[in-house]
Write an enzyme that holds these catalytic residues in place. Sequence first.
Site, mmCIF file in Angstrom:
data_model
loop_
_atom_site.group_PDB
_atom_site.id
_atom_site.type_symbol
_atom_site.label_atom_id
_atom_site.label_comp_id
_atom_site.label_asym_id
_atom_site.label_seq_id
_atom_site.Cartn_x
_atom_site.Cartn_y
_atom_site.Cartn_z
ATOM 1 C CE LYS A 130 -23.347 18.537 -10.376
ATOM 2 N NZ LYS A 130 -22.462 19.320 -11.223
ATOM 3 C CD GLN A 140 -21.295 19.772 -14.740
ATOM 4 O OE1 GLN A 140 -22.068 20.123 -13.838
ATOM 5 N NE2 GLN A 140 -20.320 18.912 -14.530
ATOM 6 C CG ASP A 152 -20.266 25.018 -8.991
ATOM 7 O OD1 ASP A 152 -20.385 23.861 -8.563
ATOM 8 O OD2 ASP A 152 -20.270 25.307 -10.211
HETATM 9 N N1 GUN Z 1 -17.510 19.736 -13.390
HETATM 10 C C1 GUN Z 1 -16.958 18.774 -12.592
HETATM 11 N N2 GUN Z 1 -17.172 19.046 -11.291
HETATM 12 C C2 GUN Z 1 -17.869 20.214 -11.255
HETATM 13 C C3 GUN Z 1 -18.375 21.004 -10.188
HETATM 14 O O1 GUN Z 1 -18.225 20.712 -8.993
HETATM 15 N N3 GUN Z 1 -19.050 22.138 -10.574
HETATM 16 C C4 GUN Z 1 -19.200 22.493 -11.875
HETATM 17 N N4 GUN Z 1 -19.857 23.618 -12.134
HETATM 18 N N5 GUN Z 1 -18.742 21.776 -12.878
HETATM 19 C C5 GUN Z 1 -18.079 20.645 -12.568
#
Ligand code: GUN
Length: 284
Positions: free
Chosen positions: A53, A97, A120
């Site tokens: 990211k 996350q 998100d």
């Molecule tokens: N863990 C796996 N996929 C995601 C996601 O799309 N957002 C977040 N915050 N954590 C994740």
Amino acid sequence: MQPIILDGDGLARNIRARLAAEILRMRRSGITPSLATVLVGNDPASEAYIARKHADCHELGIASREVRLPGAVSGKELAHHIDRLNADPSVHGFLVQLPLPPHLDDSRFIARVDPSKDIDGLHPENLGKLLGGEPSILPCTPAGVLALLQHHDVPLAGRNVVIIGRGALVGRPLAMLLSIKGVDATVTLAHSRSTDLDQITVRADVVISATGVKDLVREHMVRPGAAVVGVGIHRSESGEILSDIAPCVQRRAAWLTPPHGSVGALTRAMLLKNLLKLVAMRSA
Ligand code: GUN
């Protein structure tokens, strides 16, 4: 006949190129979009997701900041960091996350993120808008799956879509998204307690599996000509990434995601798309 490959990596590249142009325009007008991530602990998969990211942000000219907290952090301390990001005007959007370590409840901390910074799309307010049929900030993986199907002209209106997996990140919001007015799919949400799963999936025009169970979807479960999307991934002991979809499904599917899965890059592209939407909403 070979299936058409649902190439999420290629589509994500196209989306990133479009976003790059938009970011350039924003920067020229004096606004540099800015994103933050909160990572608790050092789970290797989460570390890898976060690193990608931030690499995307670097590539596209987005300012990014990483908050790292020890795995044993208290709920109070995590809440404090979330509150600080909520209050910081230099951060346009951020995510926590998931999954958090077992002593911290994922949904409680997602609900603590200011919905106007929720890149998100998982905050209850944003999920509520989706449930009400008027989505604003979409959950990233469901948005990526829809974009992938639409990009490849997979018919959805009036078609039977079976989603396997009822998780909060993918299955449940995806069921809402595919059934809203304008997309108009007839959605069945199957899960680990569903009986006769193969009887359910074999009638589907589109099968989407989001479980992380290797080879869950096999050839006899798929109607010839169906579209099959593997969202879940499973890491083998040798580190190989394998999808929920068994390779033999290619003998029946008309559209199919690649064996290593194909939605991760799209999820990240949608995250950045959400960020730019939040920047625009803030300056509107
Ligand atoms: N863990 C796996 N996929 C995601 C996601 O799309 N957002 C977040 N915050 N954590 C994740």
